[in-house]
Write an enzyme that holds these catalytic residues in place. Structure first.
Site, PDB file in Angstrom:
ATOM      1  CD  GLU A  13      -2.687   1.543   2.430  1.00 22.82           C
ATOM      2  OE1 GLU A  13      -2.446   0.779   3.542  1.00 22.82           O
ATOM      3  OE2 GLU A  13      -3.204   2.574   2.413  1.00 22.82           O
ATOM      4  CG  ASP A  20       7.813   8.878  14.380  1.00 24.24           C
ATOM      5  OD1 ASP A  20       8.833   9.859  14.242  1.00 24.24           O
ATOM      6  OD2 ASP A  20       6.716   9.330  14.332  1.00 24.24           O
ATOM      7  CG  ASP A  34       8.597  14.666  16.336  1.00 26.01           C
ATOM      8  OD1 ASP A  34       7.676  14.569  15.424  1.00 26.01           O
ATOM      9  OD2 ASP A  34       8.895  15.862  16.901  1.00 26.01           O
TER      10      ASP A  34
END
Ligand SMILES: [Zn+2]
Lengths: 527, 523
Positions: free
Chosen positions: A153, A219, A221
């Site tokens: 996808e 992830d 941040d």
């Protein structure tokens, strides 16, 4: 920005279960929406998965009745990628997008004056610089197209913020063509499904549409460090606070390699103030959610939100992963936290430190000492803890408890703060490497961990500068005869070379494993 | 005779059996031997049993599994669960160890073996049932594993051919400090031995870390190069994980083979019956448990009562008010709930008549009145009337039966809504805006712990009252345990929000009154 997808059926806007959408059912407009949705189900807005076409009216209503907007609630998104524009997302039909292949203007004149998100800038970038071939090989694990790529996808964020999910492509060239046609401001990569994502609606029931594999992702941040960094906040970063990212990458990378035995780990700059990791080993890609959760839990140390007080409370003795992390991090703590960030300089800040220490009497003495010398540096204050402790300021002082509290503090101020939701789910989407961050114009380049300390996020090339570099490039005197590709003329070259080498090693391992597996399969007659 | 049905499950499996048959060079199926008390259920049964045994054994096992599930819904501790389950297991599914003097060992083990396989057939058809079956069978296995004789257990584990590699003495010495830290960290509950000694005495094994994900998640093992170093006492969790994953795989195979089972029409109805009756047996709610002193009338539903509704009923009520209509299952679920809170038949009829204000008297009488009366046991067959109609639906029933289709508002919002709509309902309908609670609900939903989500919301909405009820000893711990029935949700909410009124729980009312008086004086 990653999008959490709990089950495939939920992400198809309520075409199958319109009664669930209370607000939509409340308005007649929504009924039209329902019928249109089933045709346009591919197109959903970013984050809230609400159909955008005719449902605008009910959509507005919905926002009114809520105290909190859904996308504000769940912190599992990489807000690194927010767009400067605040206009409401609107959907544009695919056919309306300009698909006429205009002759691209000279990159230099584009690069100099335009914003990174400008369609012309994006077109030149995707046409001339984006490493399509290596991206394909990276996801396909083989030079000839397989389902690893074909059933993968992709999700596009268009210039107008419309969000297209469940895109898939048999070959890298078709992906490239569609990107040039739709000119998304960026795109994300999701899982490989058991069937072509575009065909999911032809399945007998939606529950048989299942994600099979995806890289294990992380992830990190810098906004999650706002309560401990003093140099910048929110979207801003500098080289001082980037050190948090350096230590995070070091700590996680070594755990993934030494503890879990993963080999193919790529770190990617997210374009503004964070980094993503893609763990591409086959074993990692095929993990179910339980195993992803296990890794996430193993690596997670900082727990609790803004109101939770002490965020690190570890059992003793420390697990080997934690003592190793502490070894890696303590130098960073001295240099990058105490000296550079100086997080406890003011009395209010120092109070935060005292709250993390276990002994009331000792705290009293420290408070007194610090009150008498305003502006005392964090480095000195940290040293004071032991010095004052040794003077016997507290009769009940438990040296061991104090040491452990200090270790916890070091970890609270240095240990990686992971956006852990991204790692827990097989079907999370994550921004592709090498796309451009629309806010900064910087390319999401891989970070070479062999020279991690040298990585300068502010020195990462912007798309505008790259386009200028193409034009400024001069053919060298001694021509090797090989045609020079545009990316080779720019400062993107080392990054793409790194990526290519990474992909090649991955493909090689994959081929070896495949050969071995086929041999094993032929022998085993499984129950 | 039933044998054939098992053999039809899967051609591959039949091959295995045929292969064995040849090996034993015996045309008749060999009687299965049960050298161990515990069973991984790797081999399907081969001997004949009667249809009566087939059904009875399955029902007995189901009883045990349903009760185990109820224990987990109630958050019973492992020790409480063991105590609670002991009499049931002794009665329905006894399983004695080799050292026991019992003469029933082979029969007990055969029943355990066969009933497991019969239920596999009954619960393989949908993913939901498979997941539930795996979960409760794992719970049962764990319970038995823990209670097993140490030596017999070790002998059983030996037979599983789990390729666990023993950690050599040399490697153990090399890694002694890491292993010591791991052992101690995993053992925080507190063996007092010094760590080095603990490492020496502990036997360690090495497995692919993916075989022990929960130990990895809690950092209870040492990891190196993808291998988890597991101390002996943690190996239970790996055996259990192995049990689960093998059962999951086996159930998928069964599911694929199921259509062929239809050939035997004697079994299909029994199997269907079994899977339909997999509800928590004591989650039923007697309508006698309505609240003394509360005024339960049609008129009060909007004004005072609906504030105490759980999300499912709140949603039904709001849908009814919005559309002046509810579809069949929605009416049924809601009517039975209203009956459960103590709304009389007359009031209930009045309520529905007023709510369906867009239809004529005639239509209402023809199409709806009868169903309401039927639910109350006012009409219908003898048994319906004797039994007072249907029981209000438990959470289990709402969660698993008749998932809502288009235009239907029944079901459990925590399960049947998408996250966005659920959040909308919680914020708009239930007044929950706390981020922590919403985040918790989101995680519960992802983990399929729908009742936990509902209880989380309940505890949030009533946190002040619960604290008071606890602190003042007004409600006992058992009165505050996990809610598994919408009517319990209502009742508890009503009582908590009316702590100062006369509707306090009967048993403590006198004591409560005194406190109440004291407080009045303070004011
Ligand atoms: Zn900074």
């Amino acid at each position: 920005m990653p999008h959490s997808v709990s089950t495939p059926s939920e992400t198809v806007p309520n075409a199958t279960e319109p009664e669930m959408d209370e607000a939509a059912a409340a308005t007649t407009a929504a009924e039209n929406a329902d019928s249109q949705q089933s045709e346009d189900a591919d197109i959903t807005m970013a984050d809230d998965e609400t159909p955008t076409t005719a449902a605008t009216e009910s959509d507005d209503k919905k926002t009114d009745t809520k105290e909190v907007k859904l996308e504000d609630l769940f912190p599992d998104e990489d807000s690194d990628d927010e767009f400067p524009s605040s206009s409401r997302p609107t959907q544009v039909k695919q056919e309306e997008m300009s698909s006429s292949p205009e002759f691209p203007s000279s990159p230099a004149e584009i690069g100099a004056s335009l914003k990174a998100s400008d369609p012309e800038v994006m077109r030149s970038f995707y046409q001339r610089l984006f490493p399509w071939r290596y991206l394909f090989q990276w996801l396909n694990h083989s030079p000839t197209p397989t389902n690893d790529f074909g059933h993968r996808e992709f999700a596009f964020t268009l210039q107008n913020d419309a969000y297209l999910r469940y895109q898939s492509f048999p070959t890298s060239d078709l992906l490239r063509k569609d990107v040039l046609r739709l000119m998304p401001s960026r795109f994300e990569i999701g899982p490989v499904y058991n069937t072509n994502p575009r065909d999911r609606k032809t399945l007998r029931n939606l529950t048989s549409f299942k994600p099979l594999s995806k890289e294990l992702c992380f992830d990190i941040d810098l906004t999650d460090y706002d309560d401990i960094r003093t140099c910048c906040d929110k979207a801003n970063i500098c080289n001082k606070c980037w050190q948090f990212m350096t230590m995070a990458i070091k700590t996680i990378d070594v755990a993934l390699r030494d503890d879990f035995g993963f080999k193919h780990i790529m770190w990617v700059y997210s374009g503004r103030r964070g980094a993503h990791a893609w763990v591409c080993d086959k074993k990692a890609r095929t993990m179910d959610d339980q195993k992803r959760r296990a890794i996430a839990g193993y690596l997670e140390v900082i727990r609790g939100g803004a109101q939770s007080g002490k965020k690190v409370n570890l059992r003793r003795p420390l697990h080997p992963h934690l003592s190793r992390s502490l070894d890696i991090l303590k130098t960073h703590f001295q240099e990058d936290v105490l000296e550079e960030q100086d997080p406890w300089r003011s009395p209010e800040q120092a109070e935060k430190l005292l709250q993390l220490l276990p002994d009331r009497q000792l705290n009293e003495s420290l408070r007194k000492k610090w009150d008498s010398s305003p502006g005392r540096s964090s480095l000195s204050k940290w040293a004071d803890i032991d010095a004052v402790g040794k003077t016997g300021a507290s009769k009940s002082l438990d040296a061991r408890a104090l040491l452990e509290a200090k270790q916890d503090i070091v970890l609270e101020y240095t240990y990686p703060r992971l956006d852990i939701e991204v790692s827990k789910k097989l079907n999370h989407l994550l921004k592709s490497p090498f796309v451009v961050h629309p806010g900064t114009g910087r390319v999401c380049v891989p970070i070479d961990t062999r020279s991690l300390e040298d990585f300068d996020p502010l020195g990462v090339p912007t798309v505008q500068s790259l386009l200028q570099e193409i034009d400024a490039w001069k053919e060298p005197e001694e021509n090797s005869g090989k045609p020079v590709q545009d990316w080779e003329k720019t400062s993107l070259k080392p990054y793409i070379n790194y990526f290519r080498a990474f992909v090649l090693t991955l493909m090689k391992d994959e081929r070896d494993v495949k050969v071995k597996r086929e041999r094993d399969d032929a022998e085993a007659l499984e129950f | 005779m039933i044998r054939q049905d098992f053999n039809r499950i899967d051609p591959k499996r039949r091959n295995v059996l045929d292969h064995r048959k040849k090996q034993f060079a015996d045309p008749a199926y060999k009687e299965t031997q049960y050298p161990h008390r515990l069973n991984f259920y790797a081999t399907p049964p081969t001997a004949d049993i009667t249809l009566e045994q087939f059904e009875q054994w399955a029902i007995d096992r189901l009883r045990v599994l349903a009760e185990l599930e109820a224990c987990s819904f109630r958050n019973k501790s492992p020790a409480e669960t063991v105590a609670h389950m002991k009499p049931l297991l002794d009665k329905y599914l006894p399983l004695d160890s080799n050292s026991s003097p019992s003469t029933q060992l082979p029969l007990q083990r055969q029943k355990d073996h066969y009933s497991h396989f019969i239920l596999r057939l009954a619960f393989a058809s949908t993913e939901d049932l498979r997941r539930r079956f795996t979960r409760v069978e794992t719970m049962l296995f764990r319970l038995r594993f823990q209670g097993d004789d140490t030596r017999e257990r070790a002998a059983f584990v030996q037979t599983l051919s789990l390729d666990w590699e023993a950690v050599s003495d040399e490697e153990r010495r090399e890694l002694s400090s890491e292993l010591a830290a791991t052992a101690a960290a995993a053992n925080f509950a507190g063996a007092k031995k010094n760590n080095a000694q603990a490492v020496e005495e502990e036997t360690w094994c090495k497995v692919d870390w993916m075989r022990a994900p929960d130990l990895v998640e809690q950092r209870r093992v040492f990891l190196r190069g993808g291998k988890a170093y597991v101390p002996a006492r943690e190996q239970q969790s790996m055996v259990v994980a192995e049990f689960t994953s093998r059962l999951e795989r086996a159930l998928e195979l069964t599911a694929r083979a199921l259509p062929r089972l239809d050939e035997d029409d004697r079994l299909t109805p029994i199997l269907n019956h079994l899977s339909k009756n997999f509800i928590t047996p004591d989650a039923g709610y007697s309508s006698s448990s309505s609240i003394d002193g509360a005024e339960i009338t049609a008129r009060n539903i909007d004004t005072t009562l609906s504030a105490h509704f759980p999300a499912c009923m709140s949603h039904l009520h709001r849908s009814l008010r919005r559309d002046a209509h509810l579809k069949h299952y929605g009416r049924l679920q809601y009517t039975l709930f209203l009956k459960g809170i103590g709304l009389s038949l007359d009031e209930c009829l009045l309520f529905w008549r007023q709510s369906f204000h867009k239809i004529t008297e005639d239509t209402f009488n023809k199409e709806y009145r009868y169903n309401v009366r039927h639910a109350y046991g006012d009409v219908g067959g003898d048994s319906n009337r004797r039994g007072g109609g249907y029981s209000p639906y438990s959470c289990q029933k709402i969660l698993t039966e008749h998932p809502p289709g288009p235009g239907e508002a029944h079901g459990c919002p925590y399960r049947h809504f998408n996250l966005e709509n659920l959040t909308g309902l919680l914020q708009g309908g239930m007044g929950v805006s706390d981020r922590g609670v919403l985040q918790g609900v989101k995680e519960d939903k992802e983990n399929q712990k729908f009742h936990m989500a509902c209880n989380r919301v309940f505890e949030h909405v009533h946190k002040v009252e619960i604290k008071r009820a606890r602190d003042d000893g007004i409600m006992s711990a058992s009165q505050l345990e996990t809610i598994v029935h919408p009517n319990e949700y209502f009742k508890r909410s009503y009582l908590l929000k009316n702590l100062n009124s006369k509707t306090a729980p009967q048993s403590q009312s006198s004591q409560k009154k005194e406190e109440h008086d004291v407080k009045m004086e303070d004011v």
